[in-house]
Design an enzyme around this catalytic site. Sequence first.
Site, PDB file in Angstrom:
ATOM      1  N   LYS A 274       0.823  -1.206   0.000  1.00 17.35           N
ATOM      2  CA  LYS A 274       0.000   0.000   0.000  1.00 17.35           C
ATOM      3  C   LYS A 274       0.857   1.257   0.000  1.00 17.35           C
ATOM      4  O   LYS A 274       2.064   1.196   0.233  1.00 17.35           O
ATOM      5  CB  LYS A 274      -0.919  -0.017   1.225  1.00 17.35           C
ATOM      6  N   CYS A 275       0.181   2.379  -0.220  1.00 19.52           N
ATOM      7  CA  CYS A 275       0.812   3.687  -0.258  1.00 19.52           C
ATOM      8  C   CYS A 275       1.721   3.872   0.945  1.00 19.52           C
ATOM      9  O   CYS A 275       1.301   3.593   2.058  1.00 19.52           O
ATOM     10  CB  CYS A 275      -0.248   4.791  -0.249  1.00 19.52           C
TER      11      CYS A 275
END
Lengths: 138, 74
Positions: B12-13
């Site tokens: 994820k980010c």
Amino acid sequence: MAETINYIVKDKSFEKFAMMMLLGTTGDAMDIHSNFFFTFWGLNLLTKKFKPKVAGMPTPMKGMGAKIFRKRMAKFGIEDPMGMIKDAVENGNMKLFPCQMTMDLMKIKAEDIIDIAEEPVGAATFLEMCADGKIVSL
Amino acid sequence: MAVKTLDYSGLKCPMPVLKTKKELKNLTSGQVIEVISDDVGAKKDIPALLNKIGDELVELKEEGSKLIFIIKKA
């Protein structure tokens, strides 16, 4: 010349630590220079062995909350937040500035500050850095 | 043709952005990589990264929940 964003970090929570780490390291990837100015309780994030707690959780869960968040973030691929900060600092795109006056106010000594931080600076030095850039308060 | 396919599924980010940048650093001009991500945020984040660092998004494909970015080093 690369774009510069200046951040003020005034709290010692896990949330502020994570935001600083995420924005600084992403800035590094995007060739954006980030100056972080740590003042008041934010200075704690620059002290050795400090473990930030989650501000947004009820008091008995704040410490455990940070452990849970760290575990979940590891699953997202964010396994070593401090190592990621070190890389961005070594690349020269992320700079961590302790505020000298609030260090004295909070009785935080120079030797308590982690090695990857810059030399402490004052308000005028930070504002001079910000003169041509953007300021974000975390 | 892509010289490398990088599957960042599960990350994820900001990890897809950080890892993509790391890979791009080691490429020579004109080389192409394929980056796969299932992070919805990457749909805008990877183009934002490329816009900033000047490399080219040749194509963005969506296959189910997977985003496939074809990126060319400037």
